[in-house]
Design a protein around this motif. Structure first.
Motif, short mmCIF file in Angstrom:
data_model
loop_
_atom_site.label_atom_id
_atom_site.label_comp_id
_atom_site.label_asym_id
_atom_site.label_seq_id
_atom_site.Cartn_x
_atom_site.Cartn_y
_atom_site.Cartn_z
N ILE A 59 0.86 -1.18 0.00
CA ILE A 59 0.00 0.00 0.00
C ILE A 59 0.90 1.24 0.00
O ILE A 59 1.88 1.29 0.74
N GLY A 60 0.56 2.19 -0.86
CA GLY A 60 1.37 3.39 -0.96
C GLY A 60 0.53 4.65 -0.85
O GLY A 60 -0.59 4.72 -1.37
N LEU A 61 1.05 5.64 -0.17
CA LEU A 61 0.44 6.96 -0.09
C LEU A 61 1.40 7.95 -0.75
O LEU A 61 2.55 8.08 -0.33
N LEU A 62 0.93 8.64 -1.79
CA LEU A 62 1.77 9.58 -2.53
C LEU A 62 1.13 10.96 -2.48
O LEU A 62 -0.08 11.09 -2.71
N VAL A 63 1.93 11.95 -2.18
CA VAL A 63 1.46 13.33 -2.16
C VAL A 63 2.36 14.15 -3.09
O VAL A 63 3.54 14.36 -2.80
N HIS A 64 1.80 14.59 -4.22
CA HIS A 64 2.53 15.44 -5.15
C HIS A 64 2.23 16.91 -4.84
O HIS A 64 1.11 17.26 -4.49
N ASN A 65 3.25 17.74 -5.00
CA ASN A 65 3.11 19.17 -4.71
C ASN A 65 2.56 19.38 -3.30
O ASN A 65 1.49 19.95 -3.09
#
Length: 268
Positions: free
Chosen positions: A233-239
């Motif tokens: 499971i991955g959590l990605l936050v761009h900008n």
């Protein structure tokens, strides 16, 4: 066609040299475009007189590698004969409004610069990566800068693993894109209708947007690890900081900003 050579300077240092030749015929869009490009809001005109494009590239790479550190420095030079590119030439009005007109043209050009890559394994759980890309380009026929070249950019990434927390991996990335200061002046005068008639205005279509600095964050954790299956499971936050910016290479920069903060939840 490609020709390459490698020389072992020492146990940790290597030198690579590559010479490449490539050519291509103009594609259908470059030849036959004749109207509004709806995704970019610009009118594109093809050119049936376009010739094939030929590229001659010389690149070298100096590489260092040991147990914990890898470094690549790769300068290059590229001469392109009859380089095909889009250039703004004016404005056109129709029943939908006024749109800038871009036309496919050709020139002789050269591009040169350097790419660097650094991978540093700080210790068993910490890693650092860094990259730098610099490109300079000139329109040799018109003796001026070449349009639509990427600005100098630096990217740094640091990541850490937590074996005691089910192999949780956190990563923070910073991307710094400089303001592009090497660009041709393609600004032109247009007649803007007003209540009293028409007013002559300089359309500043050439000026690149300001540089920007972005932060990204990601967290990943394995949820299934067997010999046959792997899942995480991955959590990605761009900008992360919701920075307002526009990218020089995006034609939509004339109308809107780039995407703000974007949060993604992934199951891979």
């Amino acid at each position: 066609a490609s020709l390459g050579a490698k020389h072992q300077l020492s146990e940790q240092w290597k030198l690579y040299l590559n010479v490449n030749f490539a050519n291509r015929n103009p594609n259908a869009s470059e030849l036959f475009s004749d109207g509004l490009h709806h995704s970019t809001g610009q009118i594109e005109l093809g050119n049936l007189n376009l010739k094939k494009e030929s590229s001659y590239r010389l690149a070298t790479t100096i590489s260092f590698n040991n147990q914990n550190l890898a470094l690549d420095i790769a300068p290059f030079y590229n001469f392109i004969e009859d380089y095909i590119f889009l250039q703004p030439i004016g404005i056109e009005q129709n029943i939908r409004g006024a749109f800038p007109v871009w036309e496919y043209q050709q020139t002789n050009a050269h591009l040169y610069g350097v790419d660097t890559q650094l991978n540093w394994k700080i210790n068993r759980n910490w890693d650092f990566k860094s990259s730098l890309a610099i490109v300079k380009a000139r329109d040799l026929t018109q003796n001026r800068d070449l349009i639509d070249m990427p600005a100098t950019n630096i990217r740094n990434t640091i990541s850490v693993k937590f074996p005691a927390l089910h192999q949780l991996k956190l990563e923070v990335q910073n991307e710094w894109v400089f303001t592009q200061k090497d660009f041709p002046n393609n600004d032109f005068l247009v007649e803007i209708p007003t209540n009293s008639g028409y007013e002559t205005t300089l359309l500043k279509i050439s000026q690149p947007p300001k540089g920007y600095n972005l932060w990204q964050f990601s967290a990943r954790i394995p949820v299934l690890t067997t010999q046959a299956y792997k899942a995480e499971i991955g959590l990605l936050v761009h900008n992360v900081l919701n920075t307002t910016y526009r990218d020089y290479l995006n034609k939509n920069r004339y109308y809107s900003d780039e995407t703000g903060r974007n949060i993604l939840l992934q199951f891979i």
